[in-house]
Motif scaffolding. Structure first.
Motif, PDB file in Angstrom:
ATOM      1  N   CYS A  34       0.848  -1.187   0.106  1.00  0.00           N
ATOM      2  CA  CYS A  34       0.114  -0.199  -0.106  1.00  0.00           C
ATOM      3  C   CYS A  34       0.805   1.140   0.171  1.00  0.00           C
ATOM      4  N   THR A  51      -8.404  -3.168   4.645  1.00  0.00           N
ATOM      5  CA  THR A  51      -8.178  -4.302   3.918  1.00  0.00           C
ATOM      6  C   THR A  51      -8.513  -5.612   4.741  1.00  0.00           C
ATOM      7  N   ARG A  54     -12.370  -5.382   5.461  1.00  0.00           N
ATOM      8  CA  ARG A  54     -13.147  -6.060   4.453  1.00  0.00           C
ATOM      9  C   ARG A  54     -13.129  -7.635   4.351  1.00  0.00           C
ATOM     10  N   TYR A  74      -4.619  -9.670  -1.477  1.00  0.00           N
ATOM     11  CA  TYR A  74      -3.930  -8.623  -2.255  1.00  0.00           C
ATOM     12  C   TYR A  74      -4.843  -8.061  -3.287  1.00  0.00           C
ATOM     13  N   ILE A  76      -8.081  -7.536  -2.327  1.00  0.00           N
ATOM     14  CA  ILE A  76      -8.923  -6.548  -1.598  1.00  0.00           C
ATOM     15  C   ILE A  76      -8.012  -5.289  -1.371  1.00  0.00           C
ATOM     16  N   ALA A  77      -6.719  -5.480  -1.210  1.00  0.00           N
ATOM     17  CA  ALA A  77      -5.961  -4.478  -0.690  1.00  0.00           C
ATOM     18  C   ALA A  77      -5.849  -3.504  -2.009  1.00  0.00           C
ATOM     19  N   VAL A  80      -8.774  -1.581  -2.467  1.00  0.00           N
ATOM     20  CA  VAL A  80      -8.802  -0.512  -1.235  1.00  0.00           C
ATOM     21  C   VAL A  80      -7.942   0.674  -1.720  1.00  0.00           C
TER      22      VAL A  80
END
Length: 332
Positions: A34, A51, A54, A74, A76-77, A80
């Protein structure tokens, strides 16, 4: 089932398919990912928190036969980060905004409206020393559109396959390959990344030790002798930057004339590079934190010094704002 969310060091567990899946081991690398995407350590920590939240909410949708926990996280990240980057300007360094200044006496007026790139505190993450966290590389990544950033980092740095990245970005393999090619083209002019040596390299340590001795002695000729001919000095949030030993030396003479000559330094690392915290003399005889300086050392010379004067950066590195000369210990 356990659900606990917190900053680094706190356990986070996610239940998937009636089994506890510990995602805490991925926290460090997710923060680094990130950070590469957004250029801010504090923001990266917040995005990893989102993240994990979620991930917990979507735990019933996770299918271990379709993707590993790491690939799933990853995805999800990435979503985000892309949401966070919508409509936002990139985080630059001063050298990314225009030509070098030719006036070492120019006013040092900070540009507080610019969301400057921030350094990565190595000591606060378990990601370890990584060449792909170098400031120059992260700064170059900020020039890419967000989805190209994601493709480049996921493919080139984290070594996900094109098929995995296509799933993470909800796109096709040809689209991933096309975005990667465009990102590589944009990086064609970013040189010297592979030449940067590690901060624990004996030659690098020797260069930094000599720089520290010269800095604490306000020895400008000694500092200049350690520089590459085209050395760059930049100072966010001041939008000025200088190139060359001449202007570097003139600027450092100005600093010592303005702030005095009894400085003290603590060495550390940032972005997998050697760094120092510089403490300037105060009228009461104490020392106040003045700057965090991150060095690029190549070929036994200092090629770049990025000097951060933002209090937010000091907080990120948990640096004490004041020190006593009597109590000063550079190893602390």
């Amino acid at each position: 089932m356990t659900k606990r969310f917190g900053r680094v060091g706190q356990v986070v567990a996610v239940a998937c398919d009636d089994r506890g899946v510990d995602i805490e081991p991925f926290r460090g690398e997710l923060v680094a990912y990130c950070y590469r995407m957004v250029g801010s350590f504090h923001e990266a920590e917040d995005l990893v928190q989102e993240t994990m939240l979620r991930a917990w909410r979507a735990r019933d949708k996770y299918d271990s036969t379709r993707a590993s926990v790491r690939t799933w996280l990853y995805r999800i990240a990435t979503n985000v980060c892309l949401t966070a980057l919508e409509g936002r300007p990139r985080r630059p360094l001063p050298s990314g905004l225009g030509a070098a200044s030719t006036d070492p006496g120019a006013p040092l007026t900070p540009a507080l409206d610019v969301p400057w790139l921030q350094p990565f505190p190595d000591a606060r993450s378990d990601v370890g020393v990584r060449a792909d966290l170098r400031l120059a590389l992260v700064a170059a990544v900020q020039f890419l559109p967000p989805r190209q950033r994601a493709v480049l980092v996921l493919r080139e740095v984290l070594q996900f396959s094109a098929a995995e990245v296509a799933v993470q970005l909800d796109t096709t393999v040809p689209a991933v390959n096309s975005a990667l090619q465009r990102a590589r083209t944009a990086f064609a002019d970013v040189g010297g990344i592979d030449e940067v040596t590690e901060p624990d390299d004996p030659e690098v340590r020797a260069v930094i030790e000599r720089y520290v001795r010269a800095f604490e002695a306000a020895d400008v000729p000694g500092l200049v002798r350690l520089l590459a001919r085209d050395a760059v000095l930049e100072m966010p949030p001041v939008p000025l930057w200088y190139r060359g030993t001449g202007d570097y030396g003139l600027f450092m003479r100005r600093v010592f004339d303005l702030r005095g000559t009894t400085w003290a330094v603590r060495t550390l690392t940032a972005n997998g590079q050697p760094a120092l915290a510089a403490y300037a003399p105060e009228p009461d005889g104490g020392l106040r934190l003045h700057t965090l300086q991150v060095f690029t050392v190549t070929g036994g010379q200092i090629a770049r010094n990025v000097v951060f004067a933002d209090p937010v950066v000091f907080e990120t590195f948990v640096l004490p704002p004041k020190l006593s000369l009597d109590e000063f210990d550079p190893e602390r």
